[in-house]
Design an enzyme around this catalytic site. Structure first.
Site, PDB file in Angstrom:
ATOM      1  N   MET A   1       0.828  -1.205   0.000  1.00  0.00           N
ATOM      2  CA  MET A   1       0.000   0.000   0.000  1.00  0.00           C
ATOM      3  C   MET A   1       0.864   1.257   0.000  1.00  0.00           C
ATOM      4  SD  MET A   1      -2.986   1.425  -0.060  1.00  0.00           S
ATOM      5  CE  MET A   1      -4.194   0.162   0.320  1.00  0.00           C
TER       6      MET A   1
ATOM      7  N   SER B   1      -8.682   1.848   7.152  1.00  0.00           N
ATOM      8  CA  SER B   1      -9.928   1.459   6.488  1.00  0.00           C
ATOM      9  C   SER B   1     -11.093   1.382   7.464  1.00  0.00           C
ATOM     10  CB  SER B   1      -9.761   0.101   5.797  1.00  0.00           C
ATOM     11  OG  SER B   1      -9.429  -0.890   6.754  1.00  0.00           O
TER      12      SER B   1
ATOM     13  N   HIS C   1      -8.239   7.421   3.071  1.00  0.00           N
ATOM     14  CA  HIS C   1      -8.301   5.978   2.840  1.00  0.00           C
ATOM     15  C   HIS C   1      -8.245   5.661   1.350  1.00  0.00           C
ATOM     16  CE1 HIS C   1     -10.767   2.011   3.042  1.00  0.00           C
ATOM     17  NE2 HIS C   1      -9.468   1.772   2.963  1.00  0.00           N
TER      18      HIS C   1
ATOM     19  N   ASN D   1      -6.982  -0.647  -2.482  1.00  0.00           N
ATOM     20  CA  ASN D   1      -5.961  -1.450  -3.139  1.00  0.00           C
ATOM     21  C   ASN D   1      -6.525  -2.163  -4.379  1.00  0.00           C
ATOM     22  OD1 ASN D   1      -3.369  -2.536  -3.340  1.00  0.00           O
ATOM     23  ND2 ASN D   1      -3.903  -4.339  -2.148  1.00  0.00           N
TER      24      ASN D   1
ATOM     25  N   GLU E   1     -11.539   7.888   0.334  1.00  0.00           N
ATOM     26  CA  GLU E   1     -12.364   8.413   1.416  1.00  0.00           C
ATOM     27  C   GLU E   1     -11.543   9.407   2.239  1.00  0.00           C
ATOM     28  OE1 GLU E   1     -15.466   4.915   2.677  1.00  0.00           O
ATOM     29  OE2 GLU E   1     -13.366   4.599   3.214  1.00  0.00           O
TER      30      GLU E   1
ATOM     31  N   ASN F   1     -16.803   0.443   3.662  1.00  0.00           N
ATOM     32  CA  ASN F   1     -16.894  -0.743   4.515  1.00  0.00           C
ATOM     33  C   ASN F   1     -18.207  -0.814   5.279  1.00  0.00           C
ATOM     34  OD1 ASN F   1     -14.465  -1.998   3.856  1.00  0.00           O
ATOM     35  ND2 ASN F   1     -13.321  -0.599   5.167  1.00  0.00           N
TER      36      ASN F   1
END
Length: 576
Positions: free
Chosen positions: A351, A456, A477, A480, A489, A527
């Site tokens: 990341m 996340s 955020h 990936n 985000e 999420n």
């Protein structure tokens, strides 16, 4: 409905009477022509707009201009150019595309009239040149295809393409007909079915553009070229074809194989959920090599069938939402966001390497910190792999890759962090470890450095407690793989400043991402939606539903991958 040149002239008067005088006056000021010796310079410069669009009043005005030029005995050629700094013609007016689905059978007639304007342009007895700098997309590119020749600039602003399939439709003003005639079947299918955009250099290489020039010399060189063409009035011939095109056009079965392979590629990418690419393929398959007039009819019919579909309506809605993001500043109050020019990422895993690559690709210098050089090496490798793909596809040259990679600096210390505008924390998703990193950043950075966490799911408010000034702590955020996923985000904590949010919002747009500002609540947005979906997948597994069967059903429904594959990819521990 087929319009002859004479019928089109009659239609102009009838269409003109349906518009208000102020609309026509604006169109006249936005589109005009100037006599440059024996060359007509047609200028697009929409009044009060950042972009040139092909609305119906503008198309009407273009037709009137072409008629004036056609009757002038002193004009031997014409150049079409834009006065906008980064736009040639952005395409059709999307709002008018939306209204076509309300016209029913008359939609086809309306489209035929608009097609007729470009056919009129193509049929002018003098040679025409499209002098392109900036975006020439959709209808703007189709206008350029209707000209005899095209000159493009080599600047990064120049983007050429037919992105209509991304709106759930197909090119409707001759794109499916003229592009294959110009560059052949394979290359035109690649552009039309994907909707991808290319730069000026690629356009020249593909045979779309005849000449390449620096932006500063575009008008001068186009006028000089037009003046030479005016002496002989030489129109373009499309008879010249390379060997590969001749083989495809003449060898039995070659065209069939090209179309079948194109269909296979489309289905692999869309799973059959998007009708526009398949419709475009069908249109080109029916019309390739046939008369232009008949092909335009087939294209118009297919366009009108697509414009009323749910896919088209929803994709246009997404387009408007994306455009709204471009205009938004990310904060409710008026603030002047600071420009981020120097940044760092803490945590050099996949990341972290992806974030570093993204920043470097957009010419933002970035430091990549981790606790040892082995981790930093992995971060470098992750960044280079992304650039290597572009190198292999010939989208970048080796020296360009070397230049952007040099913008990534590895370090195991916080040296130089006092001078940074932004630090993005991207360490393991563990609250205590992240809090420790923020405690270190609080004393190793300046008081106005923005501190962002790539979490996340963890609370931004809790992480902000590790800093003396929680106003500079914000969530950022990424998803990936960072280079492919468009969404970011931006999580506003209860004390995050508007200035910090606005700065990250503008940075995301600079990075080519779509930012959304969300509250610091469990799961944020993505999420929060994904959680119940994956929990339900667990329940179904415990009820006896097979994981392969479940994934197949969800992919058939339209998800890019099944929930079980996604759980496995993210990691069961992370999902838990």
């Amino acid at each position: 409905m087929e319009l002859s040149r004479e019928n089109l002239k009659k239609e102009v008067g009838q269409v003109r009477s349906s518009f208000k005088e102020e609309e026509l006056t604006k169109a006249e000021k936005s589109l005009f022509w100037e006599k440059k010796g024996n060359v007509a310079l047609i200028v697009f410069d929409s009044v009060g707009e950042k972009a040139n669009k092909l609305s119906t009043p503008n198309m009407l005005r273009l037709c009137e201009v072409l008629m004036e030029i056609e009757t002038s005995r002193e004009i031997g050629s014409a150049v079409i150019i834009s006065r906008k700094p980064t736009i040639f013609i952005a395409g059709a007016d999307i709002a008018e595309i939306q209204t076509l689905n309300q016209l029913g059978e008359k939609a086809g007639e309306t489209l035929a009239k608009l097609q007729g304007v470009f056919t009129f342009l193509e049929g002018l007895p003098i040679p025409t040149i499209a002098a392109i700098h900036g975006a020439a997309l959709g209808g703007g590119f189709e206008l350029a295809l209707s000209c005899d020749y095209r000159m493009v600039t080599d600047g990064p602003e120049t983007k050429i393409g037919l992105p209509e399939v991304q709106l759930g439709i197909i090119p409707g003003w001759g794109g499916t007909q003229r592009l294959p005639r110009l560059i052949g079947l394979e290359k035109s299918l690649d552009l039309i079915l994907s909707g991808r955009q290319i730069n000026g250099k690629a356009a020249k290489k593909m045979g779309i553009a005849d000449k390449l020039t620096p932006q500063e010399l575009l008008e001068e060189k186009a006028l000089a070229w037009a003046a030479e063409l005016a002496k002989t009035r030489t129109k373009r011939s499309y008879e010249e074809k390379d060997l590969k095109r001749r083989l495809i056009d003449t060898v039995p079965g070659a065209k069939f194989l090209v179309f079948e392979q194109a269909k296979k590629t489309v289905l692999e990418k869309t799973k059959g959920h998007y009708p526009a690419p398949l419709k475009a393929l069908s249109v080109i398959r029916r019309t390739y090599g046939g008369p232009l007039a008949e092909g335009l009819k087939v294209e118009a019919q297919a366009f009108t069938e697509l414009v009323g579909t749910p896919e088209c309506k929803n994709l246009i809605r997404i387009f408007y939402l994306t455009e709204k993001v471009k205009k938004d500043k990310g904060a409710a109050i008026e603030v002047r966001p600071r420009e981020i020019t120097k940044a760092a990422v803490v945590g050099a895993g996949v990341m972290g390497g992806g974030i570093a690559q993204l920043f470097a690709a957009k010419k933002v210098r970035i430091r990549m910190k981790d606790i040892n050089w082995d981790a930093i090496t992995k971060g470098y490798q992750a960044a280079y792999r992304i650039f290597k793909k572009q190198l292999d596809r010939r989208k970048m040259k080796q020296n360009e890759v070397d230049n952007v990679m040099s913008l990534i600096e590895g370090t195991t210390s916080y040296s130089g962090f006092k001078h940074l505008d932004l630090v993005v924390e991207a360490v393991v998703e563990d609250l205590e470890i992240k809090k420790k990193v923020f405690q270190e950043l609080d004393v190793r950075t300046s008081s106005d450095t923005i501190l962002a966490t790539n979490t996340s799911s963890l609370s931004v408010a809790t992480l902000a407690q590790a800093c003396k000034d929680p106003r500079r702590v914000v969530g950022m955020h990424f998803f990936n793989p960072v280079d492919k996923m468009p969404l970011v985000e931006i999580i506003r904590g209860p004390q995050t400043s508007d200035e910090a949010v606005a700065a990250l919002y503008q940075l995301c747009k600079k990075l080519g991402k779509t930012p959304i500002v969300v509250k610091d609540s469990p799961g944020f947005v993505v999420n929060r939606i994904l959680g119940p979906y994956l929990i339900e997948a667990y329940h179904l597994i415990t009820d006896g539903v097979g994981v392969v069967e479940m994934d197949e059903i969800m992919e058939k429904f339209g998800m890019p991958m099944g929930p079980c594959t996604l759980i496995d990819a993210v990691g069961i521990d992370i999902i838990h």
